[in-house]
Design a protein around this motif. Structure first.
Motif, PDB file in Angstrom:
ATOM      1  N   ASP A 248       0.835  -1.209   0.000  1.00 13.36           N
ATOM      2  CA  ASP A 248       0.000   0.000   0.000  1.00 13.36           C
ATOM      3  C   ASP A 248       0.870   1.259   0.000  1.00 13.36           C
ATOM      4  OD1 ASP A 248      -2.354  -1.434  -0.034  1.00 13.36           O
ATOM      5  OD2 ASP A 248      -2.585  -1.429   2.152  1.00 13.36           O
ATOM      6  N   LEU A 249       1.937   1.257   0.780  1.00 10.85           N
ATOM      7  CA  LEU A 249       2.849   2.397   0.786  1.00 10.85           C
ATOM      8  C   LEU A 249       3.463   2.624  -0.587  1.00 10.85           C
ATOM      9  CD1 LEU A 249       4.701   1.967   4.204  1.00 10.85           C
ATOM     10  CD2 LEU A 249       3.439   3.991   3.476  1.00 10.85           C
ATOM     11  N   ALA A 250       3.854   1.540  -1.229  1.00 12.62           N
ATOM     12  CA  ALA A 250       4.473   1.654  -2.551  1.00 12.62           C
ATOM     13  C   ALA A 250       3.506   2.260  -3.559  1.00 12.62           C
ATOM     14  CB  ALA A 250       4.948   0.279  -3.019  1.00 12.62           C
ATOM     15  N   MET A 251       2.248   1.844  -3.522  1.00 11.83           N
ATOM     16  CA  MET A 251       1.291   2.355  -4.490  1.00 11.83           C
ATOM     17  C   MET A 251       0.961   3.824  -4.231  1.00 11.83           C
ATOM     18  SD  MET A 251       1.321  -0.248  -6.221  1.00 11.83           S
ATOM     19  CE  MET A 251       0.361   0.457  -7.538  1.00 11.83           C
ATOM     20  N   ILE A 252       0.965   4.230  -2.959  1.00 13.49           N
ATOM     21  CA  ILE A 252       0.757   5.645  -2.651  1.00 13.49           C
ATOM     22  C   ILE A 252       1.906   6.480  -3.213  1.00 13.49           C
ATOM     23  CG2 ILE A 252       0.718   7.337  -0.775  1.00 13.49           C
ATOM     24  CD1 ILE A 252      -0.808   5.310   0.893  1.00 13.49           C
ATOM     25  N   LYS A 253       3.134   6.027  -2.962  1.00  9.51           N
ATOM     26  CA  LYS A 253       4.297   6.774  -3.434  1.00  9.51           C
ATOM     27  C   LYS A 253       4.354   6.812  -4.954  1.00  9.51           C
ATOM     28  CE  LYS A 253       6.861   5.673   0.761  1.00  9.51           C
ATOM     29  NZ  LYS A 253       7.973   4.907   1.389  1.00  9.51           N
ATOM     30  N   ALA A 254       3.901   5.745  -5.580  1.00 12.74           N
ATOM     31  CA  ALA A 254       3.869   5.737  -7.038  1.00 12.74           C
ATOM     32  C   ALA A 254       2.830   6.722  -7.556  1.00 12.74           C
ATOM     33  CB  ALA A 254       3.568   4.331  -7.550  1.00 12.74           C
ATOM     34  N   ASP A 255       1.684   6.819  -6.883  1.00 15.78           N
ATOM     35  CA  ASP A 255       0.624   7.729  -7.320  1.00 15.78           C
ATOM     36  C   ASP A 255       1.042   9.192  -7.219  1.00 15.78           C
ATOM     37  OD1 ASP A 255      -1.237   5.850  -8.122  1.00 15.78           O
ATOM     38  OD2 ASP A 255      -2.144   5.670  -6.143  1.00 15.78           O
ATOM     39  N   ILE A 256       1.917   9.514  -6.251  1.00 13.63           N
ATOM     40  CA  ILE A 256       2.357  10.905  -6.113  1.00 13.63           C
ATOM     41  C   ILE A 256       3.696  11.142  -6.815  1.00 13.63           C
ATOM     42  CG2 ILE A 256       1.098  11.203  -3.964  1.00 13.63           C
ATOM     43  CD1 ILE A 256       3.646  10.837  -2.422  1.00 13.63           C
ATOM     44  N   GLY A 257       4.194  10.121  -7.532  1.00 11.45           N
ATOM     45  CA  GLY A 257       5.387  10.292  -8.354  1.00 11.45           C
ATOM     46  C   GLY A 257       6.694   9.886  -7.717  1.00 11.45           C
TER      47      GLY A 257
ATOM     48  N   GLU B 236       4.853  -8.673  -8.091  1.00  9.53           N
ATOM     49  CA  GLU B 236       5.327  -8.572  -9.476  1.00  9.53           C
ATOM     50  C   GLU B 236       4.352  -7.776 -10.339  1.00  9.53           C
ATOM     51  OE1 GLU B 236       5.840 -12.611 -10.558  1.00  9.53           O
ATOM     52  OE2 GLU B 236       7.760 -12.849  -9.501  1.00  9.53           O
ATOM     53  N   LYS B 237       3.053  -7.960 -10.112  1.00 12.27           N
ATOM     54  CA  LYS B 237       2.061  -7.184 -10.858  1.00 12.27           C
ATOM     55  C   LYS B 237       2.154  -5.704 -10.510  1.00 12.27           C
ATOM     56  CE  LYS B 237      -1.304 -10.932 -11.372  1.00 12.27           C
ATOM     57  NZ  LYS B 237      -2.684 -11.406 -11.022  1.00 12.27           N
ATOM     58  N   LYS B 238       2.371  -5.393  -9.228  1.00 10.14           N
ATOM     59  CA  LYS B 238       2.496  -3.995  -8.822  1.00 10.14           C
ATOM     60  C   LYS B 238       3.733  -3.355  -9.439  1.00 10.14           C
ATOM     61  CE  LYS B 238      -1.118  -4.116  -6.116  1.00 10.14           C
ATOM     62  NZ  LYS B 238      -2.370  -3.414  -6.484  1.00 10.14           N
ATOM     63  N   GLU B 239       4.809  -4.112  -9.539  1.00 11.04           N
ATOM     64  CA  GLU B 239       6.017  -3.579 -10.167  1.00 11.04           C
ATOM     65  C   GLU B 239       5.771  -3.231 -11.629  1.00 11.04           C
ATOM     66  OE1 GLU B 239       9.478  -5.840  -7.503  1.00 11.04           O
ATOM     67  OE2 GLU B 239       8.760  -6.729  -9.369  1.00 11.04           O
ATOM     68  N   LEU B 240       5.016  -4.066 -12.332  1.00 14.38           N
ATOM     69  CA  LEU B 240       4.671  -3.760 -13.725  1.00 14.38           C
ATOM     70  C   LEU B 240       3.805  -2.506 -13.809  1.00 14.38           C
ATOM     71  CD1 LEU B 240       3.920  -7.353 -15.104  1.00 14.38           C
ATOM     72  CD2 LEU B 240       5.931  -5.932 -15.574  1.00 14.38           C
ATOM     73  N   ASP B 241       2.871  -2.357 -12.865  1.00  9.47           N
ATOM     74  CA  ASP B 241       2.017  -1.167 -12.856  1.00  9.47           C
ATOM     75  C   ASP B 241       2.839   0.102 -12.649  1.00  9.47           C
ATOM     76  OD1 ASP B 241      -0.200  -2.776 -13.198  1.00  9.47           O
ATOM     77  OD2 ASP B 241      -0.701  -2.837 -11.060  1.00  9.47           O
ATOM     78  N   ILE B 242       3.802   0.035 -11.743  1.00 10.24           N
ATOM     79  CA  ILE B 242       4.643   1.208 -11.491  1.00 10.24           C
ATOM     80  C   ILE B 242       5.490   1.532 -12.715  1.00 10.24           C
ATOM     81  CG2 ILE B 242       6.609   2.037 -10.131  1.00 10.24           C
ATOM     82  CD1 ILE B 242       5.414   0.612  -7.729  1.00 10.24           C
ATOM     83  N   ALA B 243       6.002   0.496 -13.378  1.00  6.46           N
ATOM     84  CA  ALA B 243       6.796   0.725 -14.587  1.00  6.46           C
ATOM     85  C   ALA B 243       5.975   1.420 -15.673  1.00  6.46           C
ATOM     86  CB  ALA B 243       7.348  -0.599 -15.096  1.00  6.46           C
ATOM     87  N   GLN B 244       4.704   1.076 -15.780  1.00  9.34           N
ATOM     88  CA  GLN B 244       3.837   1.721 -16.765  1.00  9.34           C
ATOM     89  C   GLN B 244       3.473   3.142 -16.347  1.00  9.34           C
ATOM     90  OE1 GLN B 244       0.508  -0.917 -17.241  1.00  9.34           O
ATOM     91  NE2 GLN B 244       1.675  -2.454 -18.383  1.00  9.34           N
TER      92      GLN B 244
ATOM     93  N   LYS C 169       5.267   5.208 -14.792  1.00  6.74           N
ATOM     94  CA  LYS C 169       6.401   6.121 -14.980  1.00  6.74           C
ATOM     95  C   LYS C 169       6.296   6.884 -16.294  1.00  6.74           C
ATOM     96  CE  LYS C 169      10.002   3.746 -12.328  1.00  6.74           C
ATOM     97  NZ  LYS C 169      11.310   3.040 -12.421  1.00  6.74           N
ATOM     98  N   LEU C 170       5.585   6.307 -17.242  1.00  5.39           N
ATOM     99  CA  LEU C 170       5.465   6.924 -18.563  1.00  5.39           C
ATOM    100  C   LEU C 170       4.431   8.045 -18.580  1.00  5.39           C
ATOM    101  CD1 LEU C 170       5.527   3.656 -20.710  1.00  5.39           C
ATOM    102  CD2 LEU C 170       7.447   5.127 -20.064  1.00  5.39           C
ATOM    103  N   THR C 171       3.579   8.129 -17.545  1.00  9.06           N
ATOM    104  CA  THR C 171       2.541   9.160 -17.492  1.00  9.06           C
ATOM    105  C   THR C 171       2.723   9.990 -16.237  1.00  9.06           C
ATOM    106  OG1 THR C 171       1.043   7.651 -16.353  1.00  9.06           O
ATOM    107  CG2 THR C 171       0.907   7.745 -18.754  1.00  9.06           C
ATOM    108  N   PRO C 172       2.361  11.263 -16.251  1.00 12.82           N
ATOM    109  CA  PRO C 172       2.501  12.095 -15.051  1.00 12.82           C
ATOM    110  C   PRO C 172       1.524  11.677 -13.971  1.00 12.82           C
ATOM    111  CG  PRO C 172       1.346  13.276 -16.791  1.00 12.82           C
ATOM    112  CD  PRO C 172       1.849  12.002 -17.404  1.00 12.82           C
ATOM    113  N   SER C 173       1.805  12.084 -12.746  1.00  9.02           N
ATOM    114  CA  SER C 173       0.932  11.748 -11.614  1.00  9.02           C
ATOM    115  C   SER C 173      -0.448  12.340 -11.843  1.00  9.02           C
ATOM    116  CB  SER C 173       1.523  12.294 -10.310  1.00  9.02           C
ATOM    117  OG  SER C 173       2.806  11.742 -10.093  1.00  9.02           O
ATOM    118  N   LYS C 174      -1.463  11.514 -11.659  1.00 15.12           N
ATOM    119  CA  LYS C 174      -2.828  11.936 -11.954  1.00 15.12           C
ATOM    120  C   LYS C 174      -3.628  12.306 -10.718  1.00 15.12           C
ATOM    121  CE  LYS C 174      -4.488   7.146 -11.964  1.00 15.12           C
ATOM    122  NZ  LYS C 174      -3.184   6.564 -11.683  1.00 15.12           N
ATOM    123  N   LEU C 175      -3.073  12.081  -9.527  1.00 10.45           N
ATOM    124  CA  LEU C 175      -3.799  12.335  -8.293  1.00 10.45           C
ATOM    125  C   LEU C 175      -3.093  13.392  -7.465  1.00 10.45           C
ATOM    126  CD1 LEU C 175      -4.682   8.677  -7.293  1.00 10.45           C
ATOM    127  CD2 LEU C 175      -6.176  10.358  -8.371  1.00 10.45           C
ATOM    128  N   VAL C 176      -3.849  14.216  -6.779  1.00  9.54           N
ATOM    129  CA  VAL C 176      -3.314  15.274  -5.934  1.00  9.54           C
ATOM    130  C   VAL C 176      -3.623  14.931  -4.481  1.00  9.54           C
ATOM    131  CG1 VAL C 176      -3.391  17.729  -5.385  1.00  9.54           C
ATOM    132  CG2 VAL C 176      -3.672  16.961  -7.757  1.00  9.54           C
TER     133      VAL C 176
END
Length: 217
Positions: free
Chosen positions: A148-157, A186-194, A196-203
């Protein structure tokens, strides 16, 4: 003579009274019974409705109505009520040193904040939960918090910090042979890799409930 006349009068009165009661009794006995509708024969409904439909050709049979899922937007009051319940439970468990349950209360609070895009608050409660889960050797809960922490940090860039959390979660899962978690990470790692190609969408939004001594990274 007087006695004879009195006797005749009494006999006449008694006969008259008996006749009146007799007539009333006859009227009561001759009262018609209330109307009762006839009983429905057993099986008549099935034979008329369902059997007739079953005999129809397949093309002429009525189809089943289509059902569509309905989604409701959760109200702010609903979030506040859920937060209040979890907060009281966490305070109770911390007061009586039921730390394992308190750790899950903190995680649930964090998920409520994630749904509202309040990432700073969510990170803080996940860190508190993780501190307890590590002390209690609750490895599965630690992995879930790290994800959960990883996905939060990914969402904010913060992709680098997100990958660090996933790496730690992956190592814990490998040591304890939690294969289901390995697949999820492993699925979450793929999501984060994808992502990275788009800017953060959540504030990130902030809540008044966040303690002042925040240790969120």
């Amino acid at each position: 003579m007087k006695r004879a006349l009195l006797f005749i009068a009494l006999v006449t009165i008694s006969f008259a009274a008996s006749a009146q009661w007799y007539r009333v009794d006859l009227l009561l006995k001759k009262k018609p019974a209330p109307y009762r509708p006839p009983l429905i024969e057993k099986g008549s409904y099935d034979s008329v409705t369902f059997q007739s439909i079953a005999k129809l050709p397949q093309a002429e049979r009525p189809g089943h109505p289509e059902l569509y899922p309905v989604s409701f937007v959760r109200s702010e009051y609903s979030y506040e009520a859920a937060e209040d319940i979890e907060m009281k439970a966490a305070q109770h468990n911390m007061r009586y040193r039921v730390y394992t349950d308190a750790s899950y209360n903190f995680s649930e609070l964090a998920r409520l904040y994630i749904l509202q895009n309040k990432f700073s608050e969510a990170k803080w409660y996940l860190l508190q939960s993780n501190n307890i889960s590590r002390q209690q050797n609750d490895n599965k809960h630690t992995i879930e918090n790290l994800i959960d922490l990883a996905m939060i940090k990914a969402d904010i860039g913060d992709y680098a910090l997100a990958e660090e959390d996933l790496t730690e979660a992956y190592n814990i899962a490998c040591v304890n042979k939690f294969n289901d978690y390995l697949t999820e990470i492993e699925k979450k790692e793929l999501d984060i890799a994808q992502n990275k190609l788009t800017p953060s969408k959540l504030v990130s939004r902030y809540s008044d409930d966040l303690p002042n001594n925040s240790t969120a990274e």
